[in-house]
Design a protein around this motif. Structure first.
Motif, PDB file in Angstrom:
ATOM      1  N   ALA A   1       0.824  -1.211   0.000  1.00  0.00           N
ATOM      2  CA  ALA A   1       0.000   0.000   0.000  1.00  0.00           C
ATOM      3  C   ALA A   1       0.855   1.256   0.000  1.00  0.00           C
ATOM      4  N   LEU A   2       1.969   1.230   0.704  1.00  0.00           N
ATOM      5  CA  LEU A   2       2.872   2.377   0.745  1.00  0.00           C
ATOM      6  C   LEU A   2       3.648   2.537  -0.562  1.00  0.00           C
ATOM      7  N   LYS A   3       3.998   1.415  -1.181  1.00  0.00           N
ATOM      8  CA  LYS A   3       4.734   1.453  -2.435  1.00  0.00           C
ATOM      9  C   LYS A   3       3.850   1.902  -3.602  1.00  0.00           C
ATOM     10  N   VAL A   4       2.591   1.432  -3.612  1.00  0.00           N
ATOM     11  CA  VAL A   4       1.675   1.744  -4.716  1.00  0.00           C
ATOM     12  C   VAL A   4       0.371   2.278  -4.126  1.00  0.00           C
ATOM     13  N   PRO A   5       0.359   3.505  -3.655  1.00  0.00           N
ATOM     14  CA  PRO A   5      -0.846   4.037  -3.020  1.00  0.00           C
ATOM     15  C   PRO A   5      -2.000   4.242  -3.987  1.00  0.00           C
ATOM     16  N   GLN A   6      -1.698   4.416  -5.267  1.00  0.00           N
ATOM     17  CA  GLN A   6      -2.739   4.654  -6.269  1.00  0.00           C
ATOM     18  C   GLN A   6      -2.579   3.703  -7.457  1.00  0.00           C
ATOM     19  N   PRO A   7      -3.006   2.453  -7.310  1.00  0.00           N
ATOM     20  CA  PRO A   7      -2.864   1.488  -8.411  1.00  0.00           C
ATOM     21  C   PRO A   7      -3.639   1.873  -9.659  1.00  0.00           C
ATOM     22  N   GLU A   8      -4.635   2.768  -9.509  1.00  0.00           N
ATOM     23  CA  GLU A   8      -5.395   3.171 -10.692  1.00  0.00           C
ATOM     24  C   GLU A   8      -4.504   3.844 -11.736  1.00  0.00           C
ATOM     25  N   ARG A   9      -3.318   4.290 -11.335  1.00  0.00           N
ATOM     26  CA  ARG A   9      -2.393   4.910 -12.290  1.00  0.00           C
ATOM     27  C   ARG A   9      -1.846   3.885 -13.299  1.00  0.00           C
ATOM     28  N   TYR A  10      -1.974   2.605 -12.969  1.00  0.00           N
ATOM     29  CA  TYR A  10      -1.590   1.591 -13.960  1.00  0.00           C
ATOM     30  C   TYR A  10      -2.529   1.639 -15.163  1.00  0.00           C
ATOM     31  N   GLU A  11      -3.760   2.010 -14.893  1.00  0.00           N
ATOM     32  CA  GLU A  11      -4.815   1.818 -15.888  1.00  0.00           C
ATOM     33  C   GLU A  11      -4.961   3.041 -16.784  1.00  0.00           C
ATOM     34  N   THR A  12      -4.136   3.116 -17.781  1.00  0.00           N
ATOM     35  CA  THR A  12      -4.208   4.163 -18.788  1.00  0.00           C
ATOM     36  C   THR A  12      -4.719   3.543 -20.082  1.00  0.00           C
ATOM     37  N   PRO A  13      -5.263   4.344 -21.000  1.00  0.00           N
ATOM     38  CA  PRO A  13      -5.766   3.773 -22.255  1.00  0.00           C
ATOM     39  C   PRO A  13      -4.738   2.930 -22.992  1.00  0.00           C
ATOM     40  N   ARG A  14      -3.457   3.331 -22.942  1.00  0.00           N
ATOM     41  CA  ARG A  14      -2.419   2.553 -23.651  1.00  0.00           C
ATOM     42  C   ARG A  14      -2.147   1.224 -22.985  1.00  0.00           C
ATOM     43  N   ALA A  15      -2.484   1.121 -21.672  1.00  0.00           N
ATOM     44  CA  ALA A  15      -2.136  -0.089 -20.930  1.00  0.00           C
ATOM     45  C   ALA A  15      -3.135  -1.197 -21.100  1.00  0.00           C
ATOM     46  N   ARG A  16      -4.313  -0.890 -21.634  1.00  0.00           N
ATOM     47  CA  ARG A  16      -5.354  -1.919 -21.704  1.00  0.00           C
ATOM     48  C   ARG A  16      -5.025  -2.927 -22.782  1.00  0.00           C
ATOM     49  N   THR A  17      -4.809  -4.170 -22.394  1.00  0.00           N
ATOM     50  CA  THR A  17      -4.306  -5.170 -23.340  1.00  0.00           C
ATOM     51  C   THR A  17      -5.289  -6.295 -23.616  1.00  0.00           C
ATOM     52  N   SER A  18      -6.374  -6.418 -22.850  1.00  0.00           N
ATOM     53  CA  SER A  18      -7.312  -7.515 -23.067  1.00  0.00           C
ATOM     54  C   SER A  18      -8.135  -7.258 -24.319  1.00  0.00           C
ATOM     55  N   PRO A  19      -8.558  -8.328 -25.023  1.00  0.00           N
ATOM     56  CA  PRO A  19      -9.353  -8.147 -26.221  1.00  0.00           C
ATOM     57  C   PRO A  19     -10.646  -7.383 -25.954  1.00  0.00           C
ATOM     58  N   ALA A  20     -11.175  -7.501 -24.739  1.00  0.00           N
ATOM     59  CA  ALA A  20     -12.441  -6.847 -24.422  1.00  0.00           C
ATOM     60  C   ALA A  20     -12.267  -5.468 -23.821  1.00  0.00           C
ATOM     61  N   SER A  21     -11.042  -5.032 -23.616  1.00  0.00           N
ATOM     62  CA  SER A  21     -10.817  -3.818 -22.851  1.00  0.00           C
ATOM     63  C   SER A  21     -11.273  -2.554 -23.564  1.00  0.00           C
ATOM     64  N   THR A  22     -11.581  -2.646 -24.849  1.00  0.00           N
ATOM     65  CA  THR A  22     -12.073  -1.476 -25.546  1.00  0.00           C
ATOM     66  C   THR A  22     -13.423  -1.049 -25.026  1.00  0.00           C
ATOM     67  N   LEU A  23     -14.095  -1.909 -24.280  1.00  0.00           N
ATOM     68  CA  LEU A  23     -15.365  -1.531 -23.683  1.00  0.00           C
ATOM     69  C   LEU A  23     -15.195  -0.350 -22.744  1.00  0.00           C
ATOM     70  N   GLU A  24     -13.993  -0.149 -22.222  1.00  0.00           N
ATOM     71  CA  GLU A  24     -13.770   0.890 -21.243  1.00  0.00           C
ATOM     72  C   GLU A  24     -13.400   2.239 -21.875  1.00  0.00           C
ATOM     73  N   ALA A  25     -13.321   2.276 -23.193  1.00  0.00           N
ATOM     74  CA  ALA A  25     -12.859   3.495 -23.845  1.00  0.00           C
ATOM     75  C   ALA A  25     -13.750   4.684 -23.541  1.00  0.00           C
ATOM     76  N   GLY A  26     -15.043   4.412 -23.355  1.00  0.00           N
ATOM     77  CA  GLY A  26     -15.969   5.492 -23.088  1.00  0.00           C
ATOM     78  C   GLY A  26     -16.430   5.510 -21.657  1.00  0.00           C
ATOM     79  N   ASP A  27     -15.624   5.019 -20.743  1.00  0.00           N
ATOM     80  CA  ASP A  27     -15.999   4.932 -19.347  1.00  0.00           C
ATOM     81  C   ASP A  27     -16.457   6.276 -18.805  1.00  0.00           C
TER      82      ASP A  27
END
Length: 421
Positions: A205-231
């Motif tokens: 938790a101290l090392k990665v206080p904001q894991p949401e920073r992993y989740e950028t549009p370029r980082a989405r690699t799953s075939p279905a992840s385009t569903l999140e483009a218009g989140d």
């Protein structure tokens, strides 16, 4: 949340200064998997002896059933509350740490419980801890899997998790054998991995206080992840229709899923295996769980939701094999059961992350788990009743239910395609 919990969250927020996480996504996933391994060591070790422990206080089979049933209902049903509350407060680490702490504290204390009502309360409290942490934990993990691949990330986490599910019961069994069935030391030793889990969780938790920073549009690699483009970022926005259709699919397939309780009942009452051999079969099934989780996770990231077609197919095969009268068939059936559980615990969770925006993801995980729990309870009751009535009828009913699940899956796929248009 308590003042102590707010303090934890404040410390975490202070460390949230950099734009990118300080750990790589894979290291985050494997560290979280190690935390789950240690936590499973604790609570699966305790759950392996819950029945005889409660019986040592004079509990009847009915009382044991009621206590454990309430616990499982709490572990799943309370997520309907913890999920939305997590999304509203946005205190994902606080909820995760609080849930793990509740589980890790109650298990060793269970070893010194002096009365049945105290022991029963602690058993239920341990399950409440799972309800408190699970939506937040899965949401935190989902952010890193946007980089690693949804399927692969959740699969590796599940595989590590299952190592603890095997080691914990084996350790408890060894301590019981060494101490002449003394539950105190057997449960007390579980405090050691519990402390390790909490320490590692606080470090992460101290090392990665904001894991949401992993989740950028370029980082989405799953075939279905385009569903999140218009989140949409709104916390109160409705869950998407594709998510509800997906819940219908998972609920349908679980209604036709045999529980290990029914499988083990068949093993012993038909004289196929001894009661002492059942834990060994269960451990082997957990090994199949880990392998299937990895395989389905990798496949999901390569070909997408089509991978889930394996779940109803395997589920339909389980009763046809597991309820036979030959040992090798029954063992194969148990391994198939473990493989199905591996898909349920990894890839099913990965799909939720691809269907729902981050702002509503903890709520979605809560709803998803509650629906899965109700369907699992119904499936256990249905397969148990049909087993008593007619094994051929059981096989036929399960095949028909799983065929219906495939039909629902096709409808879900259409909704997903519309969502991407």
């Amino acid at each position: 949340m308590t003042k102590g919990d707010n303090g934890i969250e404040n410390v975490v927020n202070v460390r949230a200064q950099s734009a990118t996480p300080r750990l790589g996504a894979w290291r985050f996933v494997t560290t979280f998997g190690t935390i789950s391994l240690l936590a499973d060591f604790v609570y699966e070790g305790a759950r392996s002896i819950t029945g005889p422990l409660l019986a040592s206080f004079g509990a009847t089979a009915l009382v044991v059933g009621v206590i454990t049933g309430i616990g499982e209902a709490a572990a799943l049903g309370l997520r309907l509350l913890s999920g939305p509350l997590t999304d509203r407060t946005r205190r994902f680490w606080t909820w995760t740490i609080a849930g793990y702490a509740l589980t890790i504290v109650t298990v060793p204390v269970l070893g010194i419980a002096g009365t049945l009502w105290v022991a029963g309360t602690l058993v239920i409290a341990e399950r409440v801890g799972k309800a408190v942490r699970s939506p937040a934990k899965d949401t935190l993990l989902s952010h890193a899997t946007a980089v690693t691949g949804r399927g692969r990330g959740f699969a590796v986490h599940e595989a590590l998790d299952q190592v603890g599910a095997v080691v914990g019961p084996l350790t408890v069994a060894a301590v019981l054998a060494a101490t002449g069935d003394d539950y105190g030391p057997a449960l007390g030793v579980l405090a050691i991995p519990g402390v390790g889990a909490l320490a590692l969780l606080a470090w992460l938790a101290l090392k990665v206080p904001q894991p949401e920073r992993y989740e950028t549009p370029r980082a989405r690699t799953s075939p279905a992840s385009t569903l999140e483009a218009g989140d949409a970022p709104a916390v109160h926005s409705p869950l998407p229709g594709a998510f509800w259709a997906y819940c219908a699919f998972t609920a349908t397939t679980m209604v036709g899923f045999s529980t290990f309780g029914v499988l083990s009942f068949h093993m012993v009452t038909r004289g196929i295996l001894s009661a002492a051999a059942v834990p060994l079969i269960y451990a082997a099934a957990m090994g199949a769980d880990a392998v299937a989780a990895l395989a389905s996770g990798w496949a999901y990231d390569r070909v997408g939701p089509k991978t889930l077609a394996a779940l109803p197919v395997i589920s339909a095969a389980i009763p046809a094999v597991a309820f036979g009268d030959q040992t090798w068939l029954v063992v194969c059936g148990a391994l198939l059961w473990g493989a199905a559980v591996g898909i349920q615990e990894s890839t099913l969770r990965a799909v939720v992350a691809d269907l729902v925006a981050p702002a509503r993801r903890a709520t979605a995980y809560g709803v998803f788990a509650a629906g899965l729990g109700v369907a699992t309870a119904a499936g256990g009751a249905l397969t148990g009743w049909l087993y008593e009535e007619s094994r051929p009828a059981l096989v036929t009913a399960v095949v028909l239910i799983q065929a219906a699940a495939i039909v629902v899956a096709l409808a879900t796929s259409r909704l997903r395609r519309r969502a991407t248009q």
